[in-house]
Design an enzyme around this catalytic site. Structure first.
Site, PDB file in Angstrom:
ATOM      1  N   THR A 370      24.895  14.162  23.042  1.00  0.00           N
ATOM      2  CA  THR A 370      25.262  14.846  24.267  1.00  0.00           C
ATOM      3  C   THR A 370      25.819  13.702  25.094  1.00  0.00           C
ATOM      4  OG1 THR A 370      23.552  16.519  24.015  1.00  0.00           O
ATOM      5  CG2 THR A 370      24.178  16.012  26.267  1.00  0.00           C
ATOM      6  N   THR A 388      27.805  18.772  26.213  1.00  0.00           N
ATOM      7  CA  THR A 388      27.445  18.562  24.807  1.00  0.00           C
ATOM      8  C   THR A 388      28.093  19.551  23.857  1.00  0.00           C
ATOM      9  OG1 THR A 388      25.532  18.271  23.346  1.00  0.00           O
ATOM     10  CG2 THR A 388      25.401  20.076  24.908  1.00  0.00           C
ATOM     11  N   ASN A 390      26.048  19.812  21.212  1.00  0.00           N
ATOM     12  CA  ASN A 390      24.713  19.793  20.635  1.00  0.00           C
ATOM     13  C   ASN A 390      24.579  18.608  19.691  1.00  0.00           C
ATOM     14  OD1 ASN A 390      22.069  20.485  20.318  1.00  0.00           O
ATOM     15  ND2 ASN A 390      22.438  21.896  18.645  1.00  0.00           N
ATOM     16  N   ASP A 412      20.051  25.606  19.410  1.00  0.00           N
ATOM     17  CA  ASP A 412      19.135  25.409  20.537  1.00  0.00           C
ATOM     18  C   ASP A 412      18.343  26.680  20.856  1.00  0.00           C
ATOM     19  OD1 ASP A 412      19.156  22.758  21.157  1.00  0.00           O
ATOM     20  OD2 ASP A 412      20.650  22.891  22.745  1.00  0.00           O
ATOM     21  N   SER A 441      18.293  24.670  27.079  1.00  0.00           N
ATOM     22  CA  SER A 441      18.764  23.288  27.009  1.00  0.00           C
ATOM     23  C   SER A 441      17.704  22.343  27.578  1.00  0.00           C
ATOM     24  CB  SER A 441      20.049  23.179  27.834  1.00  0.00           C
ATOM     25  OG  SER A 441      20.435  21.839  27.968  1.00  0.00           O
ATOM     26  N   SER A 442      17.866  21.071  27.267  1.00  0.00           N
ATOM     27  CA  SER A 442      17.039  20.040  27.910  1.00  0.00           C
ATOM     28  C   SER A 442      17.869  19.173  28.847  1.00  0.00           C
ATOM     29  CB  SER A 442      16.411  19.127  26.851  1.00  0.00           C
ATOM     30  OG  SER A 442      15.585  19.863  26.001  1.00  0.00           O
ATOM     31  N   GLY A 462      20.254  13.063  24.522  1.00  0.00           N
ATOM     32  CA  GLY A 462      18.991  12.762  23.846  1.00  0.00           C
ATOM     33  C   GLY A 462      18.221  13.987  23.392  1.00  0.00           C
ATOM     34  N   GLY A 463      18.858  15.166  23.385  1.00  0.00           N
ATOM     35  CA  GLY A 463      18.158  16.375  22.943  1.00  0.00           C
ATOM     36  C   GLY A 463      16.910  16.571  23.776  1.00  0.00           C
TER      37      GLY A 463
HETATM   38  N1  GLY Z   1      21.936  20.609  22.937  1.00  0.00           N
HETATM   39  C1  GLY Z   1      20.953  19.841  23.574  1.00  0.00           C
HETATM   40  C2  GLY Z   1      20.477  20.437  24.832  1.00  0.00           C
HETATM   41  O1  GLY Z   1      21.186  21.204  25.451  1.00  0.00           O
HETATM   42  O2  GLY Z   1      19.380  20.179  25.233  1.00  0.00           O
END
Ligand code: GLY
Length: 559
Positions: A370, A388, A390, A412, A441-442, A462-463
């Site tokens: 991302t 992102t 992803n 996700d 999302s994070s 960083g997911g």
């Molecule tokens: N694809 C990672 C996020 O949106 O958290």
């Protein structure tokens, strides 16, 4: 808010300067700054600022350039979130997260026995959600920018047309995914033979797509030739995005998520991101403890923060999803009382177990593709954007004839309750697939205020580890007394409830700390680097600092 265009007479310029609410009434900061994952994106943003554009103009210019020069994560075919603070006090956020296509359904990644089919939500056309980035960036520009589409998009078009020299890290990343690229016609054409470092990567199809966006706005992507190319690409595989899905895509302007930590206030992204809620929830827990006296890297600090992370990520999994579809109890989750109550069973002398906090199974995979960028202008406006595809290069499918990669954001969603996604994160009903829904999302684009004025603009890829990366950057500055660059570059750790392990970057902490935690029953795992923070700090005197994470190859420029 109306769009301000350049004025043709001195009188009009003077009127504009006095009445425009967020552009240029006063020089609020001594400098402007851009920090992003790529020097050409940063340069485009700085050039916009030098030509009188505001932070939103610069952010959008940088965003489009990232789609050309940072295909790992910069994108037209993905989504993102933009958090904006304007110098008139307006705080707002733009949600351009991808959406599940109309023909999607909750079991679309399961086989006849109800098991998740490996790879189906991550590689190939079926993994793509309806892209949001182009609509979101154009929305931001039209509503809060001051420059024309043509002025902003010319940077990206020029670079796509004339090429840029591929960096070693990009070349390596392309090499790692070559076997995937070779499955898909459009990807094979660009990346299938690999791209050596220093090669001039010219992207004519992408330049033409960008030109259509420049000429026609949103319709240049969501309708006409580009939309047709996307739908043709779907048919080349098992994709389900239709012309109607594309035409129906709209970004949403949403209220920011607000929180506080001691003397600081912050705004961040609310649902469909879990980032803002989780960051505020973590800070609400931590402000009840004396982290400063514990110190960076101490067993006490790591243990406390781990127990806070465990509880927050357990709640993330249970409660969070697209608030347009499910009831996300964000007000409870971000309340100080709830944070205190959640730590009632915390002991500084013992490890708790994730299985006692909530049940589940999970595995872990490293991936953090991302990208975040931060912008401040001299007028007092700041923008924090995370975007992102992803996974690295999204679903690895370049839309043939259009030259851009599609996301694999459908991963996700929770394909099946309790089954982890590529980040090892588990979810349940709140994040189940539904047509038109945005996947959880994070991403945590954040702006921190001190004495009512912007102090920090930050975020990270960083997911699932985005949230804890942003948290630690903030705590490193406010509690551990670090400079902006040390706060970003110092090693980090992470815990996300499941898997029940503390993930340490190499060189995090010392042996004694690790032994202490081991004796308490914590499972410790060494992992590769994660997070790439691009941040700006504004001092009380208005001077600006910017830093790009040593983990990437980005660029931070103050002018
Ligand atoms: N694809 C990672 C996020 O949106 O958290």
């Amino acid at each position: 808010m109306s769009k301000a265009r350049s004025q043709s007479t001195t009188l009009l310029i003077l009127i504009f300067l006095f009445i425009h609410p967020f552009c240029s009434c006063a020089q609020e900061y001594r400098n402007g700054a851009v920090s992003s994952a790529h020097k050409l994106a940063t340069e485009a943003g700085i050039s916009v600022l030098k030509n009188g554009g505001n932070a939103v103009d610069a952010a959008v210019a940088a965003g489009f350039v990232l789609a050309v020069v940072y295909p790992q994560a910069g994108n037209l075919g993905g989504g993102g979130f933009m958090v904006i603070h304007l110098n008139d006090g307006t705080n707002t956020s733009i949600d351009y997260r991808e959406k599940a296509p109309g023909a999607s359904h909750r079991n679309m990644y399961l086989d006849g026995e109800g098991n998740v089919i490996p790879g189906l939500s991550t590689v190939g056309q079926l993994a793509a959600g309806v892209p949001g980035s182009v609509a979101g960036m154009l929305f931001a520009l039209e509503r809060y920018g001051t420059m024309s589409r043509e002025e902003i998009l010319k940077f990206a078009i020029d670079i796509a047309d004339t090429g840029f020299a591929v960096e070693e890290k990009l070349s390596q990343a392309i090499e790692s995914y070559r076997s995937d690229f070779n499955i898909f016609e459009g990807s094979r054409e660009i990346f299938g033979s690999g791209v050596l470092p220093g090669t001039l990567l010219v992207q004519k199809d992408l330049a033409n797509t960008l030109r259509r966006i420049s000429d026609l706005g949103k319709d240049g992507f969501y309708d006409g030739e580009t939309a047709e190319l996307i739908v043709e690409e779907m048919k080349r595989g098992n994709g389900i995005i239709t012309r109607d899905d594309l035409r129906a895509y709209e970004p949403k302007e949403r209220e920011v998520m607000k929180g506080s930590y001691k003397d600081y206030e912050l705004i961040s992204m609310g649902p469909p991101s879990s980032g803002g809620i989780s960051l505020i929830y973590l800070l609400n827990i931590l402000e009840n403890y004396d982290l400063r006296s514990m110190g960076y890297g101490s067993a006490e600090a790591v243990q406390l923060m781990t127990e806070a992370m465990r509880r927050v990520y357990a709640d993330r999994s249970e409660f969070m999803g697209d608030a347009d579809f499910v009831n996300v109890p964000w007000d409870i989750l971000t309340s100080k009382v709830y944070a205190e109550r959640r730590m009632q069973d915390y002991s500084p002398n013992a490890s708790s177990k994730s299985s006692d906090v909530m049940h589940g199974e999970a595995y872990y995979r490293e991936s953090d593709q991302t990208t975040h960028y931060s912008v401040a202008d001299g007028f007092g406006n700041v923008v924090s954007t995370t975007t992102t595809l992803n996974d690295v290069f999204g679903n690895r499918v370049v839309v043939k004839g259009a030259g851009f990669l599609l996301n694999n954001e459908m991963d996700d969603f929770s394909s099946k309750p309790g089954v982890p996604n590529i980040y090892g994160l588990v979810g349940n009903e709140a994040n189940a697939i539904e047509p038109g829904k945005r996947m959880l999302s994070s991403m945590t684009p954040t702006i921190v205020f001190r004495k009512g004025k912007p102090f920090l603009v930050l975020g990270s890829p960083g997911g699932g580890r985005i949230i804890t990366t942003v948290l630690q950057t903030f705590i490193n500055i406010t509690e551990f007394g670090m400079s902006l660059s040390s706060a970003i570059d110092s090693p980090r750790f992470h815990h996300q409830w499941l898997p029940d392990e503390i993930q340490f970057e190499k060189n995090y902490g010392n042996e004694e700390m690790r032994r202490h935690l081991d004796q308490m029953g914590y499972i410790i795992k060494d992992v590769g680097e994660f997070g790439k923070v691009d941040a700006i700090m504004i001092e009380e005197d208005g001077s600006v600092k910017a830093h790009t994470d040593r983990r990437g190859y980005g660029s931070a420029v103050v002018f």
